[in-house]
Structures are given as C-alpha cells and as structure tokens.
Design a protein around this motif. Sequence first.
Motif, PDB file in Angstrom:
ATOM      1  N   PHE A 125      30.548  66.155  20.993  1.00 52.20           N
ATOM      2  CA  PHE A 125      30.974  64.831  20.569  1.00 52.20           C
ATOM      3  C   PHE A 125      31.655  64.897  19.208  1.00 52.20           C
ATOM      4  O   PHE A 125      32.731  64.352  19.011  1.00 52.20           O
TER       5      PHE A 125
ATOM      6  N   ASP B   3      24.137  59.931  16.653  1.00 55.76           N
ATOM      7  CA  ASP B   3      25.049  59.838  17.810  1.00 55.76           C
ATOM      8  C   ASP B   3      25.635  58.431  17.922  1.00 55.76           C
ATOM      9  O   ASP B   3      26.822  58.265  18.200  1.00 55.76           O
TER      10      ASP B   3
ATOM     11  N   ALA C  32      29.492  57.375  17.621  1.00 56.06           N
ATOM     12  CA  ALA C  32      30.126  56.669  18.743  1.00 56.06           C
ATOM     13  C   ALA C  32      30.761  55.357  18.277  1.00 56.06           C
ATOM     14  O   ALA C  32      31.851  54.994  18.729  1.00 56.06           O
TER      15      ALA C  32
ATOM     16  N   THR D  99      34.603  54.452  18.663  1.00 59.96           N
ATOM     17  CA  THR D  99      34.957  53.259  19.424  1.00 59.96           C
ATOM     18  C   THR D  99      35.815  52.312  18.596  1.00 59.96           C
ATOM     19  O   THR D  99      36.822  51.784  19.078  1.00 59.96           O
TER      20      THR D  99
END
Length: 149
Positions: free
Chosen positions: A7, A118, A122, A126
């Motif tokens: 990620f 995480d 994210a 986003t």
Amino acid sequence: MKRLGRFLARLSQPLSVSLLNLGHNSTTAARTGQRLLSVTMLPRIVGFVVPPLRENVDSSADEAITALLDIEPSARWTELFLIQCGALASQLSLAEVRIEGSEILFYGSVCNARELADAVAAMVATLNERLMQEGNLAAGSTGASKAGR
C-alpha cells in the motif's frame, strides 16, 4: 505487514502518472473550489514514526503516531482531510487527529496502531485521488468550453 508495504509503495509513486495517462501533464492545474490546485501540491505519506505504544491510549500522556508527508498540505487539503477523519472517526476509533506542518498526528494503541496507520494512508490516497479527478474534470470542461468558442 506485506499489505501495508504494498500500500505504501503504491502511494510513493508519482501522483502525476494518473494525469499523464489521461493526456495531461503534471503542470496541469484545475479549478477546484476557489483556487487553482496543482497536482504537485498534493501531499503523500513517505513514512510513519511510531513511538512506544500501550494497550490503552491516553492522548494527554502518550506520544502521537506521526504520518510524515512529503510536503506541507494546503489549508483546503487539511480542511477536507479533517472532515473525512471526522466522518470516519467512530468506525475507526480515530480521534484527536491533527496536522502540524508536514505531519499528521494521531493516537493509537498496541492493538490498533497498524489499522489506524492503514486508515490514515488510505484517507490521504482517497482524498488525493478525489482532488485529482475533480481537477481532471475541471480541466476537461475548460478545454471543452474553449473548443466550443
């Protein structure tokens, strides 16, 4: 651990790649809100600083987990990010998130620190993707309106 690594590796790729694939270059700026937003103005997470953690979080006594950004975000980006954090706070047990310069600070316990890191990564990705899409749409509509003249 591998999932977080993949990620973060994906986040470290240049943001201008998406615009290049759409036929725009990284100097493309688009009107979003009341100001021009350049893709190079979007911050990316380049790492985390994780202090010693305990089972129970005490934000008045504990050190914050720090997400390191490559650049200091704009006031507009910061506002949108904090709104997004507020909307997801109850789902993620994410509270007392703040941005200081080029750092995002938040608190977590030994049990949920990785999940929170995480989630913060994210949310950054986003938000950046949303802002890039808005910029691409605005740039496309500007080009279309000029072509119609």
